[in-house]
Design a protein around this motif. Structure first.
Motif, PDB file in Angstrom:
ATOM      1  N   ILE A 222      60.912  -3.682  13.743  1.00 54.40           N
ATOM      2  CA  ILE A 222      61.846  -4.499  14.525  1.00 54.40           C
ATOM      3  C   ILE A 222      61.057  -5.437  15.433  1.00 54.40           C
ATOM      4  N   ARG A 223      59.996  -4.912  16.022  1.00 60.98           N
ATOM      5  CA  ARG A 223      59.177  -5.730  16.921  1.00 60.98           C
ATOM      6  C   ARG A 223      58.446  -6.836  16.173  1.00 60.98           C
ATOM      7  N   THR A 224      57.828  -6.482  15.051  1.00 56.13           N
ATOM      8  CA  THR A 224      56.981  -7.451  14.354  1.00 56.13           C
ATOM      9  C   THR A 224      57.782  -8.424  13.487  1.00 56.13           C
ATOM     10  N   PHE A 225      59.082  -8.178  13.331  1.00 58.40           N
ATOM     11  CA  PHE A 225      59.897  -8.959  12.399  1.00 58.40           C
ATOM     12  C   PHE A 225      59.802 -10.456  12.643  1.00 58.40           C
ATOM     13  N   LEU A 226      59.951 -10.879  13.885  1.00 57.18           N
ATOM     14  CA  LEU A 226      59.898 -12.322  14.150  1.00 57.18           C
ATOM     15  C   LEU A 226      59.003 -12.663  15.338  1.00 57.18           C
ATOM     16  N   GLU A 227      57.953 -11.864  15.521  1.00 58.56           N
ATOM     17  CA  GLU A 227      57.003 -12.152  16.595  1.00 58.56           C
ATOM     18  C   GLU A 227      56.415 -13.545  16.462  1.00 58.56           C
ATOM     19  N   HIS A 228      56.243 -13.998  15.204  1.00 59.79           N
ATOM     20  CA  HIS A 228      55.618 -15.307  14.973  1.00 59.79           C
ATOM     21  C   HIS A 228      56.417 -16.105  13.958  1.00 59.79           C
ATOM     22  N   GLN A 229      56.468 -17.395  14.187  1.00 61.37           N
ATOM     23  CA  GLN A 229      57.137 -18.306  13.272  1.00 61.37           C
ATOM     24  C   GLN A 229      56.159 -19.400  12.835  1.00 61.37           C
TER      25      GLN A 229
END
Length: 319
Positions: A222-229
């Motif tokens: 859940i944390r790493t799902f959208l940490e970066h775009q």
């Protein structure tokens, strides 16, 4: 396609992190040590439960293992001890089993080269692929990766998919003669053996413990799902999730991810205050890549991809 044959068109930029608060003035940090003690207590309590109490053991183990993984991230960044050798000794025991601490440290510190964030080859934590690689994939492979790019998919199959890719990649590196990678796994094995031995002495079935390890990884996804775009500027690639609930604690405030990337040596318990004091600066820095809470992320992306698997800004070197 080999990594040396392609190059990102994303422009690297000099990261101006501004003044970094001094969190290294103590030889140890009580908040982190206390949280480690709580995790250890929950872990021991789960293994001490009598036969047939495995559902309660899971309730204790899953958050404890997820929290310990977040604490391992703190450890590799130099907390709770100033001495690197002390942090390494603390980090080597990984009750979550699947990720060697020293390997995690090496890959994560490489990930902190912000100019390479989301790079399909040079960012070891990215989920983006080179479009040329994506184009060569079969239909069923694309379906799996597209599902993995939803929050539900990332939680259900993400731990298995990520672990298999991680182990496969490391086996290739070891076969090519990278002795440091082999040593990271060798030093990980005593902790695995000790953990499995202690589980074998308890009334908890091994399958239940492995299920807890998998579920803990699922929560961390859940944390790493959208940490970066994907973004043309490195500064616009790291998220802020203004959540102050239990997930923020479980992730040790890494939901304020741009703050962590700009100030990677700042301890977890100082990140919220730093964000509040300089909120406009951080949101200007990450070009407004912000969400109000994890509830918003579940509503938007549980069954929908946040972005494509193929990196939308990646082009071959000669294009």
């Amino acid at each position: 396609m080999q990594a040396e044959q392609v190059q990102a068109t994303i422009l690297p930029e000099q990261i101006d992190v501004g003044p970094v608060p001094n969190t290294q003035n103590l030889s140890f940090e009580w908040p982190t040590i206390c949280l480690l003690a709580i995790c250890a207590a929950l872990w021991i309590a789960a293994l001490a439960l009598p036969t047939g109490w495995w559902p309660l053991a899971l309730v204790l183990l899953i958050p404890a293992l997820a929290q310990h993984s977040s604490l391992s991230h703190e450890i590799l960044h130099g907390h709770p001890f100033r001495a690197d050798w002390a942090c390494t000794l603390l980090g080597l025991f990984q009750p979550g089993l699947f990720v060697p601490y020293l390997r995690f440290k090496a890959l994560h510190l490489a990930h902190h080269h912000d100019a390479r964030l989301t790079d399909p080859y040079d960012d070891p934590e990215t989920n983006y692929l080179d479009p040329a690689v994506w184009a060569q994939m079969s239909g069923w492979q694309r379906h799996i990766l597209n599902f993995n790019n939803t929050l539900l998919g990332r939680m259900l199959i993400g731990p298995a998919f990520g672990t298999l890719c991680f182990v496969k990649s490391d086996i290739k590196l070891i076969c090519r003669g990278q002795l440091d990678v082999a040593m990271h796994w060798i030093l990980h094995l005593p902790g695995v053996v000790l953990t499995l031995w202690l589980v074998s002495l308890s009334a908890l079935p091994l399958w239940a413990y492995l299920l807890a390890c998998y579920a803990a990884l699922s929560i961390l996804k859940i944390r790493t799902f959208l940490e970066h775009q994907a973004h043309e500027r490195a500064s616009g690639r790291s998220v802020v999730i203004e959540d102050r609930g239990p997930l923020a604690l479980l992730f040790l405030n890494n939901n304020l991810h741009v703050v962590h990337h700009m100030h990677p040596t700042v301890a977890w318990y100082r990140l919220p205050g730093l964000y509040r004091a300089q909120k406009e600066r951080f949101l200007r820095r990450n070009h407004g890549y912000v969400f109000a809470s994890y509830g918003e992320i579940f509503r938007k992306f549980l069954l929908r991809s946040k972005d494509p698997v193929a990196h939308p800004l990646w082009k071959p070197k000669d294009e």
